[in-house]
Structure formats: structure tokens, C-alpha cells
Design a protein around this motif. Structure first.
Motif, PDB file in Angstrom:
ATOM      1  N   LYS A 189       0.819  -1.451   0.089  1.00 26.40           N
ATOM      2  CA  LYS A 189       0.099   0.008   0.038  1.00 26.40           C
ATOM      3  C   LYS A 189       1.026   1.152   0.113  1.00 26.40           C
ATOM      4  N   ALA A 213       2.110   3.951  -1.779  1.00 27.77           N
ATOM      5  CA  ALA A 213       1.864   4.718  -2.729  1.00 27.77           C
ATOM      6  C   ALA A 213       2.958   5.832  -3.343  1.00 27.77           C
ATOM      7  N   TYR A 271       4.474   5.421  -7.153  1.00 24.20           N
ATOM      8  CA  TYR A 271       4.769   6.649  -7.774  1.00 24.20           C
ATOM      9  C   TYR A 271       6.012   6.731  -8.318  1.00 24.20           C
ATOM     10  N   THR A 328       1.055   1.613 -15.389  1.00 25.80           N
ATOM     11  CA  THR A 328       0.606   0.607 -14.273  1.00 25.80           C
ATOM     12  C   THR A 328       1.120   1.040 -13.074  1.00 25.80           C
ATOM     13  N   GLU A 355      -1.089   4.093 -12.038  1.00 28.14           N
ATOM     14  CA  GLU A 355      -2.430   3.774 -11.740  1.00 28.14           C
ATOM     15  C   GLU A 355      -2.568   3.098 -10.443  1.00 28.14           C
ATOM     16  N   LYS A 356      -1.438   2.484 -10.065  1.00 26.95           N
ATOM     17  CA  LYS A 356      -1.731   1.746  -8.693  1.00 26.95           C
ATOM     18  C   LYS A 356      -1.543   2.562  -7.576  1.00 26.95           C
ATOM     19  N   LEU A 403      -2.389   5.683  -7.510  1.00 28.70           N
ATOM     20  CA  LEU A 403      -3.834   6.435  -7.433  1.00 28.70           C
ATOM     21  C   LEU A 403      -4.837   5.636  -6.964  1.00 28.70           C
ATOM     22  N   SER A 404      -4.659   4.209  -7.133  1.00 29.60           N
ATOM     23  CA  SER A 404      -5.683   3.221  -6.365  1.00 29.60           C
ATOM     24  C   SER A 404      -5.646   3.491  -5.098  1.00 29.60           C
ATOM     25  N   ILE A 405      -4.318   3.438  -4.567  1.00 32.25           N
ATOM     26  CA  ILE A 405      -4.038   3.455  -3.269  1.00 32.25           C
ATOM     27  C   ILE A 405      -4.485   4.705  -2.606  1.00 32.25           C
ATOM     28  N   GLN A 406      -4.013   5.637  -3.289  1.00 25.53           N
ATOM     29  CA  GLN A 406      -4.146   7.173  -2.685  1.00 25.53           C
ATOM     30  C   GLN A 406      -4.712   7.991  -3.790  1.00 25.53           C
ATOM     31  N   PRO A 407      -5.881   8.112  -4.088  1.00 31.33           N
ATOM     32  CA  PRO A 407      -6.665   8.758  -5.317  1.00 31.33           C
ATOM     33  C   PRO A 407      -6.325  10.396  -5.171  1.00 31.33           C
TER      34      PRO A 407
END
Length: 218
Positions: free
Chosen positions: A168, A170, A174, A191, A194-195, A197-201
Motif C-alpha cells: 500500500k 503509494a 509513484y 501501471t 495507476e496503482k 492512484l488506486s491506493i491514494q486517489p
């Protein structure tokens, strides 16, 4: 039970008044024992009394000029006050006095990072990761330091190690995205971003980097 040990146990429980009483008794019984002053300094640091903590560390050093953990404790006080040059000096003394611990190397590396002397930080952050392979903070900061010196492949290794332990993280995703973009592997960069951002929008840097990559593709 010995007063210092009792004080440490109370401190670990968050019973700070009881810990203070125990350390005070230890000092009263043996005023020439530097350990008691170091423990009291650690307690004062924990309850956000940095100036008082420094006095106890200084007293420990006065009693024993080789009290490595007193130098380390003083370094932490200075670091938390953003006095990174003085923190660096204290950590260096702790190392010279024989405190060969991953935390000392990590904090010395971070002091150099904050002093914008990243090349000097590199070996200390590297040593911190060698002494404690599970320390994701050290690995992440070492990765950042490597990336700043364009040692991208080495940085990617560190960031990958971080996400293996903390899926997790982020910021690690990044930075992996940025690193792969630097290597012109846009698919893998997307990829990773996006991961993140999925953890921390609300990860603004990841969102911005993703927009740049997608724009370049379009």
C-alpha cells in the motif's frame, strides 16, 4: 526490579509519570550512571520536552564521553528541531563511539538528505538497508537518493523491495512509475502510477505524471 528496567517497561506502556519516578530513583541511587540520564532523556523526548532532554543527554556525555546512545538521542532532538547540521554531528559521534545500528545510519543519511548533500547520504542509507532489510523507510529513502543520482535500475530495485513488504506504499509505486517512464517503458510506468492512484486517489504527483504520459501517447 531494577529502577531503569522498571522505568523502560512503564515507558513502553505509556505510563510516563511512573517511568519518570523510576528513572529519578535510579539517578538518586547512582548519580554517576550515564544510562539513567539517557533513559530520562529518551522519556523527555517522548513527551516533547526536547530542551530538557538535551540536558540529560549532555549530563550522560559529561559522565561518559563514550556514551554513544546519548549522542544518538541528542541527534534525534536536533533532527526533530530541523537542526540537521547539529543532528549530523551527533549521529557521526554516535557512530564513532561504536553505535553500529541501522537507525543511526538511516538518521545520518536523512540528515545529509535534508542538508541537500545527497551524495554523502548514499553510503549511510545503503548501510541502513544492509543492517535491516525489513526497513521500508530506509529502502524508500535510499531509492530516492539513488534516483536523484540517475542510478535508476538500482532505485527500481529498492522501490520494488518496498512494495514487496508494503503493498500500500503509494509513494513507492509513484516513484516506480517515474523511474520506468525515465527508462521509456510507458506501459509499466502507467501501471505503477495507476496503482499509486488506486491506493491514494489524491496523489497529485502521480495524477500529474499519468496525464503527461497519456498526453505524450495521444
Amino acid at each position: 526490579m531494577e529502577h531503569n528496567q522498571h522505568g523502560i517497561e512503564e515507558m513502553q506502556k505509556g505510563h510516563f509519570e511512573e517511568a519518570a519516578t523510576a528513572f529519578s530513583k535510579a539517578i538518586e541511587e547512582n548519580p554517576e550512571d550515564p544510562i539513567s540520564y539517557i533513559n530520562f532523556g529518551n522519556l523527555l523526548s517522548a513527551v516533547n520536552e526536547p530542551e530538557k532532554a538535551l540536558k540529560f543527554y549532555e549530563k550522560a556525555i559529561e559522565i561518559d564521553k563514550d556514551a554513544a546512545t546519548a549522542f544518538y538521542g541528542a541527534g534525534n532532538v536536533y533532527f526533530n528541531q530541523d537542526n540537521f547540521n547539529e543532528a549530523k554531528n551527533m549521529y557521526e559521534k554516535a557512530l564513532k563511539k561504536g553505535l553500529d545500528h541501522s537507525d543511526v545510519y538511516f538518521m545520518l543519511g536523512m540528515s545529509f538528505m535534508n542538508l541537500e548533500q545527497n551524495r554523502l547520504a548514499l553510503p549511510y542509507l545503503q548501510r541502513a538497508t544492509e543492517l535491516n532489510s525489513e526497513d521500508t523507510d530506509a529502502k524508500f529513502q535510499y531509492g530516492l537518493c539513488l534516483a536523484q543520482h540517475e542510478m535508476i535500475d538500482e532505485a527500481i530495485t529498492q522501490f520494488n523491495d518496498v512494495i514487496q513488504v508494503d503493498e500500500k506504499h503509494a509513494d513507492a509505486f509513484y516513484n516506480l512509475g517515474v523511474a520506468h517512464a525515465f527508462k521509456e517503458n510507458q506501459e509499466l510506468a502507467i501501471t505503477m502510477l495507476e496503482k499509486a492512484l488506486s491506493i491514494q486517489p489524491d496523489h497529485l504527483l502521480a495524477g500529474h505524471a499519468l496525464k503527461i504520459i497519456n498526453s505524450s501517447i495521444e
